[in-house]
Design an enzyme around this catalytic site. Structure first.
Site, short mmCIF file in Angstrom:
data_model
loop_
_atom_site.label_atom_id
_atom_site.label_comp_id
_atom_site.label_asym_id
_atom_site.label_seq_id
_atom_site.Cartn_x
_atom_site.Cartn_y
_atom_site.Cartn_z
N HIS A 276 69.03 87.90 21.47
CA HIS A 276 68.09 88.17 22.55
C HIS A 276 66.76 87.46 22.32
CE1 HIS A 276 65.84 90.24 25.65
NE2 HIS A 276 65.03 90.77 24.77
N SER A 277 66.23 86.85 23.39
CA SER A 277 64.88 86.28 23.39
C SER A 277 64.67 85.32 22.21
CB SER A 277 63.87 87.43 23.37
OG SER A 277 62.57 86.98 23.64
N TYR A 278 63.74 85.64 21.28
CA TYR A 278 63.47 84.75 20.15
C TYR A 278 64.68 84.65 19.23
CZ TYR A 278 60.53 82.20 16.85
OH TYR A 278 59.99 81.22 16.05
N GLY A 280 67.55 83.96 20.17
CA GLY A 280 68.25 82.76 20.62
C GLY A 280 67.69 81.51 19.97
#
Length: 400
Positions: A276-278, A280
Site C-alpha cells: 500500500h502507498s509507500y 509500493g
C-alpha cells in the site's frame, strides 16, 4: 515628512493604549489557563475506550465514537492525546496478530546483539516451509506499524478496514504462509543527556556574530524571555535523538533485508505481495535491487494506491515489462471497483479500488486482490499470463 517617518499622533495613541492594555494583563492568571499536563493513560481502558464486537472503537460509558476535540481550544493537547491512543492501539494490533492470527514475532536484525536497537516482523509458523503460497504484506509510510493500513481508519471506522487482519485470516484459510513487514520501525528514540543538548546548542549553525549578540543580552532580559517562552510553550518536550536499526534504517532497506533473510529463503513456489502507498515504492526498489530473484520467485503483486514512480526511481525497461504483466495497482477513483483507470506512466495496469479515499483502497479492493492472485496461479500453471481484472480498454504503453 518628519512626522510621517516617526508615526503620526494616532499611531502614538494606539501604541500607548496597547502598552496600557498589556500592563494590565495578569500573566499569572493566564498561566493558570495553560494546557493540562501531557500525561495520558497507557491502556485502552484508561482512555475509557474499547473495541466492540464489530471492531469499532467506542467509549465504555457512552458508546460514542472517539472524540478528537476532547478539550476545546487545546489542539496541541488533543493531538498528543490522539497520538498516545495511537501508540496503545499499535500494541493492541500486535497482540491480535499473535493471539487471533497466530503469527510469531521475529526480531531483526537476525544476528542482533543484546544491546543494539532492534525491529521485528510477524510471520505464520509455516511462512518459510509452505511449499505452495506465501503472502507478503507491506503498509505505507507514517505512524502505522506492522498489521495496520491506516490508524485513522482503526480509530474512526473499524479494525477490518484499518488493519491487515482480514488479509491475514483469509490468506491462512486459503493455504498461504504469511509474512507481515514493519517498514516504519527504523530507529529507537532516546532522551538526550544535558551534555548532548549543550553540544547541539554549541554547534548551532547560527552565525558567530549572532551568537555573540545573544551572549551579551542582559540577565534580566533573558529572564523575561524565558518567562514568556514558558508561557508560550509551558510543557517543553524532552529532546531526543534517533538511533537507527542496522540494515533496517528505511522502508526500502527493511524490504530488502526481509527479502534476503526470509522471503528468498522460503519454500513457496508462488510468492505474492500486497503493498500500500509507500509500500509500493519500497517493492519497486526491491525489484531494482533484486530483479532476477524477484522475477523468479514472485507470481503476482497487488499495489493499492502505490506512490512508486518508474521515472523517478529509474526503473529499467525489463522491470517495467514484468510489472505490466504481473502487477496491478488498485487506485483511489470514483469509478466502480476494478474499472480500468488511465495512467501516464508505462508500468503496471491501474484499476479503481472503488473508493476515492486513499487510506481505504486496501480494504475496498480486498476481494478483487485475492481473485487476482488465484487467476495468476491458474495462468502460471497453464502457462498463460493472467488477466488481473476486467480490462477491455487496457492501455497499450509505448516504450521510450
Amino acid at each position: 515628512m518628519a512626522q510621517l517617518q516617526q508615526g503620526g499622533p494616532d499611531e502614538k495613541e494606539k501604541t500607548t493604549a496597547l502598552k496600557d492594555l498589556l500592563s494590565r494583563i495578569d500573566l499569572d492568571e493566564l498561566m493558570k489557563k495553560d494546557e493540562p499536563p501531557l500525561e495520558f493513560p497507557d491502556t485502552l481502558e484508561g482512555f475509557e475506550y474499547i473495541f466492540n464486537e464489530k471492531g469499532q472503537l467506542r467509549h465504555i460509558k457512552t458508546g460514542e465514537p472517539f472524540v478528537f476535540n476532547y478539550r476545546e481550544d487545546l489542539h496541541r493537547w488533543n493531538q498528543k492525546r490522539y497520538e498516545a491512543l495511537g501508540e496503545i492501539i499499535t500494541k493492541y494490533i500486535y497482540e491480535l496478530l499473535q493471539k487471533e492470527c497466530h503469527l510469531k514475532k521475529v526480531t531483526l536484525p537476525v544476528d542482533a546483539t543484546e544491546t543494539e536497537p532492534k525491529s521485528f516482523i510477524f510471520m505464520s509458523e509455516d511462512a518459510l516451509i509452505n511449499p505452495d503460497k506465501l503472502l507478503v504484506l507491506i503498509h505505507g509510510n507514517g505512524v502505522v506499524r506492522a498489521g495496520q493500513w491506516a490508524r485513522r481508519l482503526i480509530i474512526n471506522e473499524d479494525l477490518d478496514s484499518g488493519t491487515q487482519i482480514p488479509y491475514i485470516k483469509r490468506a491462512i484459510e486459503e493455504g498461504y504462509g504469511v509474512i507481515v513487514l514493519n517498514p516504519n520501525e527504523n530507529y529507537i528514540e532516546v532522551e538526550k543527556t544535558k551534555a548532548q543538548i549543550q553540544l547541539s546548542s554549541d554547534i548551532s549553525e547560527e552565525p558567530a556574530e549572532k551568537r555573540e549578540r545573544k551572549d551579551k543580552i542582559p540577565k534580566e532580559t533573558k529572564k523575561r524571555r524565558d518567562f514568556y517562552e514558558k508561557y508560550r510553550n509551558p510543557q517543553k518536550e524532552k529532546e531526543t535523538m534517533q538511533i537507527y536499526i542496522r540494515d533496517n534504517g528505511s522502508p526500502e532497506e527493511h524490504a530488502i533485508y526481509v527479502w534476503d533473510h526470509f522471503i528468498s529463503q522460503s519454500a513457496a513456489e508462488n510468492v505474492f505481495f500486497v503493498a500500500h502507498s509507500y509500500g509500493g515504492l519500497a517493492f519497486v526498489e526491491l525489484m531494482i535491487q533484486r530483479e532476477a530473484e524477484v522475477k523468479n520467485r514472485v507470481t503476482a503483486v497487488a499495489l493499492t494506491d502505490s506512490v512508486h514512480n518508474v521515472w523517478h526511481q529509474e526503473v529499467g525497461k525489463t522491470i517495467r515489462e514484468w510489472m505490466r504483466e504481473n502487477c496491478c495497482n488498485w487506485v483511489s477513483s470514483s469509478e466502480p471497483l476494478d474499472a480500468s483507470v488511465e495512467s501516464m506512466l508505462p508500468d503496471c495496469p491501474r484499476v479503481s479500488a472503488g473508493t476515492e479515499r486513499h487510506e481505504l483502497t486496501s480494504w475496498k479492493s480486498f476481494p478483487s486482490i485475492f481473485k487476482f492472485f488465484s487467476e495468476a496461479v491458474k495462468a502460471k500453471n497453464s502457462l498463460v499470463k493472467p488477466t488481473p481484472t476486467r480490462r477491455s480498454n487496457r492501455i497499450k504503453y509505448e516504450e521510450f
